[in-house]
Write a protein that holds these residues in place. Structure first.
Motif, PDB file in Angstrom:
ATOM      1  N   ASP A 137     -90.528 -26.239 -25.084  1.00  0.00           N
ATOM      2  CA  ASP A 137     -90.564 -27.686 -25.341  1.00  0.00           C
ATOM      3  C   ASP A 137     -89.411 -28.400 -24.638  1.00  0.00           C
ATOM      4  O   ASP A 137     -89.587 -29.492 -24.099  1.00  0.00           O
ATOM      5  N   VAL A 138     -88.244 -27.781 -24.634  1.00  0.00           N
ATOM      6  CA  VAL A 138     -87.091 -28.359 -23.939  1.00  0.00           C
ATOM      7  C   VAL A 138     -87.363 -28.370 -22.437  1.00  0.00           C
ATOM      8  O   VAL A 138     -87.134 -29.384 -21.764  1.00  0.00           O
ATOM      9  N   TYR A 139     -87.869 -27.265 -21.928  1.00  0.00           N
ATOM     10  CA  TYR A 139     -88.161 -27.169 -20.498  1.00  0.00           C
ATOM     11  C   TYR A 139     -89.179 -28.239 -20.085  1.00  0.00           C
ATOM     12  O   TYR A 139     -88.967 -28.947 -19.100  1.00  0.00           O
ATOM     13  N   LYS A 140     -90.245 -28.377 -20.847  1.00  0.00           N
ATOM     14  CA  LYS A 140     -91.268 -29.384 -20.516  1.00  0.00           C
ATOM     15  C   LYS A 140     -90.694 -30.799 -20.580  1.00  0.00           C
ATOM     16  O   LYS A 140     -91.014 -31.645 -19.746  1.00  0.00           O
ATOM     17  N   ALA A 141     -89.840 -31.065 -21.564  1.00  0.00           N
ATOM     18  CA  ALA A 141     -89.212 -32.382 -21.671  1.00  0.00           C
ATOM     19  C   ALA A 141     -88.295 -32.643 -20.473  1.00  0.00           C
ATOM     20  O   ALA A 141     -88.272 -33.753 -19.935  1.00  0.00           O
ATOM     21  N   MET A 142     -87.573 -31.621 -20.035  1.00  0.00           N
ATOM     22  CA  MET A 142     -86.702 -31.766 -18.863  1.00  0.00           C
ATOM     23  C   MET A 142     -87.518 -32.046 -17.604  1.00  0.00           C
ATOM     24  O   MET A 142     -87.137 -32.875 -16.783  1.00  0.00           O
ATOM     25  N   ALA A 182     -80.145 -41.944 -13.465  1.00  0.00           N
ATOM     26  CA  ALA A 182     -80.974 -40.995 -14.219  1.00  0.00           C
ATOM     27  C   ALA A 182     -81.108 -39.678 -13.458  1.00  0.00           C
ATOM     28  O   ALA A 182     -80.980 -38.590 -14.037  1.00  0.00           O
ATOM     29  N   ALA A 183     -81.343 -39.749 -12.152  1.00  0.00           N
ATOM     30  CA  ALA A 183     -81.489 -38.535 -11.338  1.00  0.00           C
ATOM     31  C   ALA A 183     -80.198 -37.716 -11.345  1.00  0.00           C
ATOM     32  O   ALA A 183     -80.228 -36.482 -11.438  1.00  0.00           O
ATOM     33  N   ILE A 184     -79.066 -38.387 -11.249  1.00  0.00           N
ATOM     34  CA  ILE A 184     -77.770 -37.696 -11.284  1.00  0.00           C
ATOM     35  C   ILE A 184     -77.575 -37.022 -12.640  1.00  0.00           C
ATOM     36  O   ILE A 184     -77.132 -35.875 -12.724  1.00  0.00           O
ATOM     37  N   THR A 185     -77.922 -37.723 -13.690  1.00  0.00           N
ATOM     38  CA  THR A 185     -77.785 -37.179 -15.041  1.00  0.00           C
ATOM     39  C   THR A 185     -78.679 -35.959 -15.233  1.00  0.00           C
ATOM     40  O   THR A 185     -78.254 -34.940 -15.789  1.00  0.00           O
ATOM     41  N   VAL A 186     -79.904 -36.035 -14.745  1.00  0.00           N
ATOM     42  CA  VAL A 186     -80.852 -34.935 -14.911  1.00  0.00           C
ATOM     43  C   VAL A 186     -80.396 -33.694 -14.150  1.00  0.00           C
ATOM     44  O   VAL A 186     -80.440 -32.579 -14.690  1.00  0.00           O
ATOM     45  N   ILE A 187     -79.945 -33.845 -12.900  1.00  0.00           N
ATOM     46  CA  ILE A 187     -79.515 -32.652 -12.163  1.00  0.00           C
ATOM     47  C   ILE A 187     -78.292 -32.021 -12.822  1.00  0.00           C
ATOM     48  O   ILE A 187     -78.155 -30.801 -12.842  1.00  0.00           O
ATOM     49  N   ASN A 188     -77.423 -32.840 -13.393  1.00  0.00           N
ATOM     50  CA  ASN A 188     -76.288 -32.265 -14.104  1.00  0.00           C
ATOM     51  C   ASN A 188     -76.747 -31.432 -15.303  1.00  0.00           C
ATOM     52  O   ASN A 188     -76.180 -30.372 -15.569  1.00  0.00           O
ATOM     53  N   ALA A 189     -77.768 -31.881 -15.994  1.00  0.00           N
ATOM     54  CA  ALA A 189     -78.317 -31.091 -17.110  1.00  0.00           C
ATOM     55  C   ALA A 189     -78.938 -29.797 -16.584  1.00  0.00           C
ATOM     56  O   ALA A 189     -78.696 -28.716 -17.125  1.00  0.00           O
ATOM     57  N   TRP A 190     -79.741 -29.895 -15.520  1.00  0.00           N
ATOM     58  CA  TRP A 190     -80.338 -28.693 -14.927  1.00  0.00           C
ATOM     59  C   TRP A 190     -79.252 -27.720 -14.483  1.00  0.00           C
ATOM     60  O   TRP A 190     -79.379 -26.499 -14.671  1.00  0.00           O
ATOM     61  N   ASN A 191     -78.192 -28.233 -13.863  1.00  0.00           N
ATOM     62  CA  ASN A 191     -77.086 -27.371 -13.414  1.00  0.00           C
ATOM     63  C   ASN A 191     -76.494 -26.600 -14.585  1.00  0.00           C
ATOM     64  O   ASN A 191     -76.180 -25.416 -14.462  1.00  0.00           O
TER      65      ASN A 191
END
Length: 147
Positions: free
Chosen positions: A7-12, A119-128
């Motif tokens: 669920d976390v992966y799909k939300a990401m 938003a894109a910067i924030t998301v890649i930081n979470a993925w990292n």
């Protein structure tokens, strides 16, 4: 992560898809690469350099990205503003994103596009953080595999 926290992966993935809307694909990948360099995420570096190449980005610009301040001539002013903002958002140890960095980005991006960039910067930081923490192994990604 996909198997253990689906669920976390799909939300990401949904968040990532939403964040990229309206951004130039090459710029989007440059931002992803630069944040991943700073965060030492080998898995994301593998993925986003391959996706950048598939989007038509040059090897030279990808290679120079880690030394962008000395290689400014490879990038447009808009790209430089995005790269500088990426660094400021990624490294928050000194406090806020400096006003001059934000203002420079605001000069080159319309409000909606700037919001998407942040938003894109924030998301890649979470993925990292997922990639580094889970020690994801680079080298197996194929361009567009997760698109």
């Amino acid at each position: 992560m996909a198997a253990l926290a689906p669920d976390v992966y799909k939300a990401m993935v949904r968040l990532d898809t939403a964040a990229r809307q309206g951004l130039d694909p090459k710029l989007y990948e440059l931002v992803k690469i630069r944040a991943s360099q700073i965060n030492h995420c080998a898995f994301c570096l593998d993925m986003h350099t391959k996706d950048a190449l598939a989007a038509g980005e040059s090897v030279e610009r990808i290679v120079q990205l880690s030394a962008w301040e000395e290689s400014r001539h490879f990038y447009t002013e808009k790209e430089l503003a995005a790269i500088e903002l990426t660094e400021a958002v990624t490294v928050l140890t000194d406090g806020f994103v400096p006003d001059e960095v934000y203002d420079k980005a605001a000069e080159h991006f319309e409000e909606k596009e700037l919001a998407q960039l942040i938003a894109a910067i924030t998301v890649i930081n979470a993925w990292n953080r997922f990639g580094v923490t889970c020690r994801l192994t680079p080298g197996h990604y194929q361009p567009g595999q997760h698109a």
